[in-house]
Design an enzyme around this catalytic site. Structure first.
Site, PDB file in Angstrom:
ATOM      1  N   GLY A  12       0.706  -1.096   0.211  1.00  0.00           N
ATOM      2  CA  GLY A  12      -0.429   0.018  -0.118  1.00  0.00           C
ATOM      3  C   GLY A  12       1.034   1.291   0.268  1.00  0.00           C
ATOM      4  O   GLY A  12       2.134   1.096   1.203  1.00  0.00           O
ATOM      5  N   ALA A  16      -0.521   5.731   4.755  1.00  0.00           N
ATOM      6  CA  ALA A  16       0.943   4.982   6.316  1.00  0.00           C
ATOM      7  C   ALA A  16       1.980   4.283   5.446  1.00  0.00           C
ATOM      8  O   ALA A  16       2.374   4.058   6.865  1.00  0.00           O
ATOM      9  CB  ALA A  16      -0.246   3.950   7.125  1.00  0.00           C
ATOM     10  N   PHE A 116     -14.714  21.311  12.541  1.00  0.00           N
ATOM     11  CA  PHE A 116     -15.073  19.705  12.397  1.00  0.00           C
ATOM     12  C   PHE A 116     -15.895  19.140  13.196  1.00  0.00           C
ATOM     13  O   PHE A 116     -15.714  19.344  14.211  1.00  0.00           O
ATOM     14  CB  PHE A 116     -13.400  18.700  11.789  1.00  0.00           C
ATOM     15  N   ASP A 217      -8.320  -6.107   0.166  1.00  0.00           N
ATOM     16  CA  ASP A 217      -7.726  -7.617  -0.307  1.00  0.00           C
ATOM     17  C   ASP A 217      -6.772  -7.974   0.949  1.00  0.00           C
ATOM     18  O   ASP A 217      -7.063  -9.353   0.999  1.00  0.00           O
ATOM     19  CB  ASP A 217      -7.031  -7.705  -1.146  1.00  0.00           C
ATOM     20  N   GLN A 236     -18.476   4.194   9.127  1.00  0.00           N
ATOM     21  CA  GLN A 236     -18.849   4.592   9.121  1.00  0.00           C
ATOM     22  C   GLN A 236     -19.351   5.518   8.074  1.00  0.00           C
ATOM     23  O   GLN A 236     -19.009   4.944   6.700  1.00  0.00           O
ATOM     24  CB  GLN A 236     -17.545   5.848   9.359  1.00  0.00           C
ATOM     25  N   LEU A 248     -17.875  11.830  -2.314  1.00  0.00           N
ATOM     26  CA  LEU A 248     -17.893  12.929  -0.780  1.00  0.00           C
ATOM     27  C   LEU A 248     -18.312  13.986  -0.533  1.00  0.00           C
ATOM     28  O   LEU A 248     -17.188  15.082  -1.873  1.00  0.00           O
ATOM     29  CB  LEU A 248     -16.402  13.106  -0.269  1.00  0.00           C
ATOM     30  N   GLU A 251     -16.342  17.523   5.211  1.00  0.00           N
ATOM     31  CA  GLU A 251     -17.432  18.262   7.181  1.00  0.00           C
ATOM     32  C   GLU A 251     -16.798  19.608   6.966  1.00  0.00           C
ATOM     33  O   GLU A 251     -17.651  19.993   7.737  1.00  0.00           O
ATOM     34  CB  GLU A 251     -16.990  16.928   8.327  1.00  0.00           C
ATOM     35  N   ARG A 282     -20.509  12.114  12.910  1.00  0.00           N
ATOM     36  CA  ARG A 282     -20.801  11.410  12.014  1.00  0.00           C
ATOM     37  C   ARG A 282     -22.016  11.246  11.555  1.00  0.00           C
ATOM     38  O   ARG A 282     -22.642  10.563  11.205  1.00  0.00           O
ATOM     39  CB  ARG A 282     -19.729  11.145  10.613  1.00  0.00           C
ATOM     40  N   HIS A 348     -18.189   5.047   4.055  1.00  0.00           N
ATOM     41  CA  HIS A 348     -16.652   6.109   4.033  1.00  0.00           C
ATOM     42  C   HIS A 348     -15.551   5.617   4.241  1.00  0.00           C
ATOM     43  O   HIS A 348     -14.759   5.402   4.164  1.00  0.00           O
ATOM     44  CB  HIS A 348     -17.284   7.143   4.975  1.00  0.00           C
ATOM     45  N   GLU A 379      -5.984   3.054   7.503  1.00  0.00           N
ATOM     46  CA  GLU A 379      -7.604   2.589   7.847  1.00  0.00           C
ATOM     47  C   GLU A 379      -7.742   1.503   7.742  1.00  0.00           C
ATOM     48  O   GLU A 379      -8.784   0.265   8.591  1.00  0.00           O
ATOM     49  CB  GLU A 379      -8.851   2.648   6.150  1.00  0.00           C
ATOM     50  N   ARG A 390     -15.462   7.004  14.183  1.00  0.00           N
ATOM     51  CA  ARG A 390     -14.989   8.063  14.273  1.00  0.00           C
ATOM     52  C   ARG A 390     -14.380   9.575  13.985  1.00  0.00           C
ATOM     53  O   ARG A 390     -15.602   9.953  13.384  1.00  0.00           O
ATOM     54  CB  ARG A 390     -13.473   7.796  12.434  1.00  0.00           C
ATOM     55  N   SER A 395      -8.617  10.536  10.589  1.00  0.00           N
ATOM     56  CA  SER A 395      -7.999   9.311   9.898  1.00  0.00           C
ATOM     57  C   SER A 395      -5.920   9.531   9.550  1.00  0.00           C
ATOM     58  O   SER A 395      -5.472   9.102   8.971  1.00  0.00           O
ATOM     59  CB  SER A 395      -9.223   8.935   8.672  1.00  0.00           C
ATOM     60  N   LEU A 396      -6.833  10.753   8.450  1.00  0.00           N
ATOM     61  CA  LEU A 396      -4.803  11.466   8.036  1.00  0.00           C
ATOM     62  C   LEU A 396      -3.900  11.288   9.709  1.00  0.00           C
ATOM     63  O   LEU A 396      -2.827  10.811   9.927  1.00  0.00           O
ATOM     64  CB  LEU A 396      -5.006  12.654   7.597  1.00  0.00           C
TER      65      LEU A 396
END
Lengths: 575, 235
Positions: A12, A16, A116, A217, A236, A248, A251, A282, A348, A379, A390, A395-396
């Protein structure tokens, strides 16, 4: 068959994976495998910002951030991990800035911040400006800066390599088997340390903000190899997806002053969250929107509400929300400064995933035993900092903080790890599976099965759930599995066979859907994003615990582990 | 739902000597994307149809292709704006791998030549480096690039000279040269001023016309040219 040996292999190229690669490169060789070209990862789609209590625009503190994240998680988040993340947030964002991330600025030259959902000052008193942003393209800006740093540092990228198996054998991870998409050739990557940073799996649902490549996967592969998956019932739904498309709308639009309105023009969030209104977390906003629609207050009696930005100064929309303005123009033909945006919740973010400790080590059981040489972050992982729901912009932060920590843990542990060894039998199994798929001549088309799966997950397992619906879903899934066994492929070539890859992805989507449905059926309470209409209350006495799903003897078995509570005792969650 | 004919240029390296055209009939709602049509063909008619796609809303940069003669993202092209017959080809000037999939390596490798990373050798301060909103705004368009490859593929200079850096790599150079925090201006200018670099841009504006993010690339390159002239660097 090509064999590669690396100290660290990372699956990936999202935030991350890139952060971990930068750290792991300090200790040895690093290969990053990505099924897309690296900068096409889904982290680029993150819009609104990254949370850190910089206090650039108004007073803020990491402790308030810590509290907000615990409360946002509906008290299911592990507080030791949340504290680590919030304490590290300021350093993290400053370091990103030093690497070149082009954050938006305030007049004195510091990083700009905006409001936020769920982020407050003084433990819930009022919204606070905590989200650091680069217009509404924050993920894109950070991905490019990190990718560019990886290039400078000599991280090796294997672009368009599709991972087929993560080899967990003899109690440890040996490495990864992958297909070079361009040629269809198999490659074995043997490693001392393997890090999974493969992102989310929103494509189990019909309406989602997630990329077509977000198929989870690696979770399917690891689950099949006996690795547990944690808290998979918590998925979420973002309140504001573009109606009909699921794309999206950040927010940040509400952070800049946007409000939700029903068919009466009423700002209905005032009723559901009197203090912070449209900036409630959310899960609550998504339920509120669907409740308004259920009670007949959708726009023109249809199943959407309006996100209204028409009172926000045009200059702010143009400078701070250019990307979503462009989406509105392209996909809806409207100018958000003039007309309200029709929105509906969209799948999401996965709170659940591969269980890890705070240094990214993958856990094999509820007792916290680790798997040698296997790490996960982002994630796909579940630390758990997000618990049952969350907060936006966390998340970032999660990907960057825990990606880096996993990379550092690998640095420390590399010396004690042997080079992985992938046995011939495993390679042969994967070869045979690919051949079997390439030669499958069944009557079912993968596109149709996928559609049915996504439709049924949406119908029975999205924002509102009941035992009856979850049981119906499990029956459907049985049928879907049967159909999947009888697929036929048209494309029999080796080079760039995306039909073959989609068939493999579909297998994992089905596996993950089953784990989500079974986990959701067992949790007989409502918490965060998991809302059971037949059990509408949170039940701390019985359910203040994490779910672990295991594959054993062909069926799914469950274990549970306690939530780590260090500072904030569970309380009623009101905003 | 309206009926469209998608005329798609196809090529399978394992079975075909040369590319050929194939027609598919597909029905689309006015607000559906051309990408939805391709996905529908792949799902329902021909699973072997091959194209790249991921985010489906114009941020990942995967699905650039030539649509009725013009480079566009399939995910940003709506059915309502299409004629009944739509010709779909791979991006030109890059080697074709299969159907609509091209080898992007020649495109990406150009980017690496311009040192696409921030260089600042001062010890990092405890907090963020300061940058004024105006200094940051100067970068806003250039950081919006999604590396879809549409621009370079549409550039006649690149058609004639495959070693030419191309609009996207020059835009990347701009992004760092005009970043107030960067200190490698001289070295970066050296990397772009050569016989296949900055001065090969003849301001044809094809790149601007096809950019799905509406970046005024040619103006950015012109700013680089003015800057280079001030530094006395004429190629």
């Amino acid at each position: 068959m090509y064999v590669h040996n690396y100290d660290t292999v990372i699956i990936g190229s999202g935030l991350a994976g890139l952060c971990a690669a930068l750290e792991a490169k300090n200790a040895g060789t690093v290969a990053v495998l990505a099924k897309l070209y690296p900068t096409r990862c889904h982290s680029t789609a993150a819009q609104g910002g990254i949370a850190a209590a910089l206090g650039n625009e108004e007073p803020d503190s990491p402790e308030w951030h810590f509290y907000d994240t615990v409360k946002g998680s509906d008290f299911l988040g592990d507080q030791d991990a949340i504290e680590v993340m919030c304490e590290d947030a300021i350093r993290t964002v400053v370091e990103l800035e030093h690497m070149g991330v082009p954050f938006s600025r305030i007049p004195e030259g510091k990083i700009a911040q905006r409001r936020f959902g769920g982020h407050t000052r003084e433990f819930g008193a009022a919204p606070v400006r905590r989200a650091c942003y680069s217009a509404d393209r924050t993920g894109h800006a950070i991905v490019f800066a990190l990718y560019e740093q990886c290039m400078l540092k000599g991280v090796e990228f294997f672009s368009e390599f599709h991972v087929l198996d993560i080899v967990v054998e003899e109690g440890r991870c040996q490495g990864v088997l992958a297909m070079e998409i361009k040629t269809g050739k198999l490659h074995a990557f043997q490693a001392k340390a393997t890090l999974v940073a493969s992102g989310g799996y929103g494509r189990v649902f019909k309406t989602t903000s997630n990329a077509l490549a977000s198929t989870g996967d690696c979770l399917g592969m690891l689950f099949n190899r006996g690795v547990p998956l944690q808290d998979m019932e918590f998925f979420q739904f973002h309140p504001t997806g573009i109606y009909g498309l699921g794309i999206l709308i950040t927010e940040g639009a509400r952070g800049e002053g946007g409000v939700l309105r029903n068919s009466r023009g009423e700002r209905f969030m005032e009723r559901y969250a009197p203090t912070i209104k449209d900036l409630a977390p959310r899960d609550m906003v998504s339920r509120a929107i669907l409740t308004e629609i259920k009670e007949g207050r959708g726009i023109d009696g249809k199943d959407y509400v309006y996100l209204d930005l028409t009172h926000v100064p045009r200059k702010n929309i143009e400078e701070r929300l250019p990307e979503i303005s462009s989406f509105c123009k392209i996909y809806l033909g409207i100018d958000p400064a003039e007309e309200p945006i029709p929105v509906l919740p969209t799948a999401h973010y996965a709170m659940g995933g591969i269980p890890t400790d705070v240094d990214g080590r993958v856990l094999r059981d509820e007792k916290g035993e680790t798997i040698e040489g296997l790490y996960a972050a982002g994630e796909c992982a579940c630390v758990s900092v997000h618990g049952a729901n969350r907060l936006g912009c966390n998340s970032l932060l999660d990907t960057v903080v825990f990606g880096r920590r996993a990379g550092r843990a690998i640095n420390k542990e590399l010396k004690g790890l042997r080079q992985g060894n992938i046995k011939k039998e495993i390679v042969n199994q994967v070869f045979e599976e690919i051949d079997r798929l390439l030669n499958s001549k069944g009557k079912e088309k993968i596109g149709k099965i996928r559609k049915q799966l996504q439709q049924k997950m949406m119908e029975h397992c999205s924002v509102f759930r009941t035992e009856e619906h979850l049981r119906m879903l499990l029956n459907e899934l049985k049928n879907i599995k049967e159909r999947y066994r009888d697929i036929g492929l048209k494309d029999t070539s080796r080079a760039f066979n995306t039909e073959l890859l989609e068939a493999i992805e579909l297998g994992h989507l089905i596996t993950i859907s089953e784990v989500i449905a079974e986990s959701a059926l067992r949790r007989t309470e409502s918490r965060g994003a998991h809302y059971r209409e037949d059990f509408p209350k949170r039940d701390d006495e019985n359910w203040l615990k994490h779910t672990l799903a295991f594959k054993k003897n062909g069926s799914i078995e469950f274990a549970y582990k306690p939530v780590r509570i260090t500072k904030f005792q569970p309380e009623e969650r009101k905003y | 739902m309206k009926r469209y004919i998608f005329r798609i240029k196809r090529f399978n390296p394992e079975t075909d000597q040369a590319p050929y055209w194939q027609d598919f009939e597909v029905k689309l709602e006015p607000m559906e994307r051309l990408l939805d049509g391709l996905l529908r063909i792949k799902e329902e008619q021909d699973g072997s149809l091959t194209f790249r796609r991921s985010c489906a809303h114009g941020i990942c940069g995967s699905c650039a292709m030539k649509i009725n003669g013009r480079n566009r993202l399939a995910c940003q092209t709506l059915a309502k704006d299409l004629p009944d017959r739509v010709e779909i080809e791979p991006l030109q000037a890059y080697p074709v791998i299969k159907d609509l999939v091209v080898d992007m390596e020649p495109f990406f490798s150009k980017n690496e030549e311009v040192m696409p990373y921030l260089i600042n050798n001062n010890p990092p301060p405890e907090r963020e480096r300061l940058q004024s909103p105006d200094e940051q705004k100067r970068l806003v368009e250039s950081i919006t690039c999604i590396m879809c490859g549409s621009c370079t593929s549409a550039c006649p200079v690149y058609w004639a000279d495959r070693q030419y850096l191309g609009p996207s790599a020059l835009l990347k150079a701009y992004r760092f040269i005009f970043d107030s925090r960067d200190q490698a201006t001289q070295e970066r200018l050296k990397r772009i001023i050569h016989s296949h670099g900055l001065w090969r841009c003849h301001s044809i504006f094809n790149c601007v016309e096809v950019c799905p993010k509406e970046i005024d690339i040619t103006s950015h390159i012109a700013a680089l040219k003015r800057f280079a002239l001030r530094k006395g660097l004429k190629g």
